[in-house]
Design a protein around this motif. Structure first.
Motif, PDB file in Angstrom:
ATOM      1  N   ASN A 130       0.892  -1.221   0.077  1.00  0.00           N
ATOM      2  CA  ASN A 130      -0.034  -0.062   0.017  1.00  0.00           C
ATOM      3  C   ASN A 130       0.732   1.384  -0.064  1.00  0.00           C
ATOM      4  O   ASN A 130       0.389   2.276  -0.655  1.00  0.00           O
ATOM      5  N   GLY A 131       1.958   1.284   0.580  1.00  0.00           N
ATOM      6  CA  GLY A 131       2.840   2.523   0.647  1.00  0.00           C
ATOM      7  C   GLY A 131       3.979   2.409  -0.176  1.00  0.00           C
ATOM      8  O   GLY A 131       4.948   3.083   0.092  1.00  0.00           O
ATOM      9  N   ALA A 132       3.780   1.516  -1.094  1.00  0.00           N
ATOM     10  CA  ALA A 132       5.030   1.199  -2.119  1.00  0.00           C
ATOM     11  C   ALA A 132       5.518   2.395  -2.794  1.00  0.00           C
ATOM     12  O   ALA A 132       5.032   3.380  -3.073  1.00  0.00           O
ATOM     13  N   THR A 137       7.077  14.145  14.499  1.00  0.00           N
ATOM     14  CA  THR A 137       6.397  13.149  13.569  1.00  0.00           C
ATOM     15  C   THR A 137       6.971  13.565  11.973  1.00  0.00           C
ATOM     16  O   THR A 137       6.542  14.769  11.793  1.00  0.00           O
ATOM     17  N   LEU A 138       7.285  12.545  11.081  1.00  0.00           N
ATOM     18  CA  LEU A 138       7.407  12.798   9.885  1.00  0.00           C
ATOM     19  C   LEU A 138       6.088  12.382   9.185  1.00  0.00           C
ATOM     20  O   LEU A 138       5.350  11.527   9.406  1.00  0.00           O
ATOM     21  N   PHE A 139       5.772  13.045   8.014  1.00  0.00           N
ATOM     22  CA  PHE A 139       4.720  12.817   7.162  1.00  0.00           C
ATOM     23  C   PHE A 139       5.248  12.641   5.786  1.00  0.00           C
ATOM     24  O   PHE A 139       6.051  13.371   5.343  1.00  0.00           O
ATOM     25  N   GLY A 140       4.715  11.636   4.897  1.00  0.00           N
ATOM     26  CA  GLY A 140       4.814  11.468   3.715  1.00  0.00           C
ATOM     27  C   GLY A 140       3.787  10.982   2.957  1.00  0.00           C
ATOM     28  O   GLY A 140       2.578  10.557   3.334  1.00  0.00           O
ATOM     29  N   ILE A 141       4.009  10.817   1.748  1.00  0.00           N
ATOM     30  CA  ILE A 141       3.303  10.238   0.587  1.00  0.00           C
ATOM     31  C   ILE A 141       3.985   9.212  -0.034  1.00  0.00           C
ATOM     32  O   ILE A 141       4.914   9.444  -0.520  1.00  0.00           O
ATOM     33  N   GLY A 142       3.285   8.042  -0.244  1.00  0.00           N
ATOM     34  CA  GLY A 142       3.894   6.999  -1.209  1.00  0.00           C
ATOM     35  C   GLY A 142       2.994   5.881  -1.722  1.00  0.00           C
ATOM     36  O   GLY A 142       1.906   5.611  -0.563  1.00  0.00           O
ATOM     37  N   GLY A 143       2.678   5.336  -2.720  1.00  0.00           N
ATOM     38  CA  GLY A 143       1.945   4.486  -3.040  1.00  0.00           C
ATOM     39  C   GLY A 143       0.563   5.127  -3.089  1.00  0.00           C
ATOM     40  O   GLY A 143       0.086   6.078  -3.520  1.00  0.00           O
ATOM     41  N   SER A 144      -0.325   4.276  -2.359  1.00  0.00           N
ATOM     42  CA  SER A 144      -1.795   4.743  -2.382  1.00  0.00           C
ATOM     43  C   SER A 144      -2.097   5.165  -0.941  1.00  0.00           C
ATOM     44  O   SER A 144      -3.234   5.212  -0.554  1.00  0.00           O
ATOM     45  N   SER A 167      -4.419   7.425  -6.456  1.00  0.00           N
ATOM     46  CA  SER A 167      -3.797   6.182  -6.934  1.00  0.00           C
ATOM     47  C   SER A 167      -2.438   5.968  -6.666  1.00  0.00           C
ATOM     48  O   SER A 167      -1.937   6.791  -5.767  1.00  0.00           O
ATOM     49  N   SER A 168      -1.632   5.072  -7.247  1.00  0.00           N
ATOM     50  CA  SER A 168      -0.612   4.691  -6.630  1.00  0.00           C
ATOM     51  C   SER A 168       0.877   5.598  -7.285  1.00  0.00           C
ATOM     52  O   SER A 168       1.611   5.448  -7.082  1.00  0.00           O
ATOM     53  N   TYR A 169       0.156   6.757  -7.963  1.00  0.00           N
ATOM     54  CA  TYR A 169       1.257   7.686  -8.315  1.00  0.00           C
ATOM     55  C   TYR A 169       1.040   9.153  -7.644  1.00  0.00           C
ATOM     56  O   TYR A 169       1.703   9.905  -8.422  1.00  0.00           O
ATOM     57  N   ALA A 170       0.592   9.182  -6.515  1.00  0.00           N
ATOM     58  CA  ALA A 170       0.642  10.459  -5.981  1.00  0.00           C
ATOM     59  C   ALA A 170       1.904  10.811  -5.331  1.00  0.00           C
ATOM     60  O   ALA A 170       2.113  10.591  -3.971  1.00  0.00           O
ATOM     61  N   ASN A 171       2.670  11.684  -6.172  1.00  0.00           N
ATOM     62  CA  ASN A 171       4.091  11.724  -5.703  1.00  0.00           C
ATOM     63  C   ASN A 171       4.425  13.355  -5.601  1.00  0.00           C
ATOM     64  O   ASN A 171       5.586  13.462  -5.822  1.00  0.00           O
TER      65      ASN A 171
END
Length: 173
Positions: A56-58, A70-77, A102-106
Motif C-alpha cells: 500500500n505504501g509502495a 512526527t514525519l509525514f509522507g506520501i507513497g503508493g496509495s 492512485s499509486s502515483y500521488a508523488n
C-alpha cells in the motif's frame, strides 16, 4: 525481479534536516522491495531504517515533512506518519481508484497548522490530478479541486483549460 535488502535503494526526494539528523525515503529495496523511510546523522553515522513499506505504501517518491517529532509522507496509495524514532507508523489516508488517489500521488506534502496539503498527479475524480488537504491526525480530508480531463490526449500535447498532472510541492506565501 523485486530488489530486496536491509536498507532500501533509489533514494528519492530531498533529505529533511532536523536536530543534526537527515530523514529520507527510498523508492525500492527494504525487506519488501518497496522502499523505506530512513534516518542518518549529519556526520554519516547511525544510519537506521525507520520503516519498510508494503504494497500500500509502495515506492515513496516525494519529500517528507516534519511537525514536532512526527514525519509525514506520501507513497503508493497512502499518506502516512511515523515518529522520528521509528515508532508509531500510521496510515492517515488510504487512496483507492480514481476517486481520491492512485499509486502515483508523488507530488509531496506541505504542512501548515496541523494540516497537510498536496497537489497530486493522476488522482482525483477524473484521474488527472487533485489538490487536497488532510489534518495531521487523518481525521479531516478535503478535496479542493479536481483537474478536468483533457479535450484531447492524442495527438500530443493534451489540451484543456486548467492543465493536468500537477507535479511539485505547494508553497505558502
Amino acid at each position: 525481479g523485486v530488489l530486496t535488502n536491509s536498507d532500501g535503494a533509489n533514494p528519492n526526494g530531498r533529505l529533511l534536516f532536523s536536530n543534526f539528523k537527515l530523514y529520507g525515503t527510498t523508492s525500492a529495496g527494504g525487506t519488501n522491495g518497496l522502499g523505506t523511510v530512513f534516518v542518518v546523522s549529519t556526520n554519516g553515522s547511525a544510519f537506521a531504517v525507520l520503516h519498510h513499506f508494503d504494497a500500500n505504501g509502495a515506492s515513496p517518491n516525494s519529500d517528507l515533512v516534519l511537525s514536532g517529532g512526527t514525519l509525514f509522507g506520501i507513497g503508493g496509495s497512502q499518506i502516512f506518519s511515523i515518529n522520528t524514532n521509528g515508532t508509531g507508523f500510521t496510515v492517515l489516508k488510504q487512496f483507492d481508484g480514481y476517486v481520491d488517489g492512485s499509486s502515483y500521488a508523488n507530488s509531496g506534502l506541505t504542512i501548515s497548522n496541523n494540516t497537510l496539503f498536496c497537489a497530486a498527479s493522476t488522482v482525483g475524480d477524473n484521474g488527472f490530478g487533485q489538490i487536497f488537504s488532510l489534518t495531521t491526525n487523518g481525521a479531516n480530508y478535503a478535496d479542493f479541486y479536481d483537474f478536468t480531463p483533457p479535450i484531447q490526449i492524442y495527438p500530443n500535447p493534451p489540451t484543456n483549460s486548467n492543465g493536468i498532472y500537477p507535479n511539485g510541492g505547494m508553497t505558502f506565501i
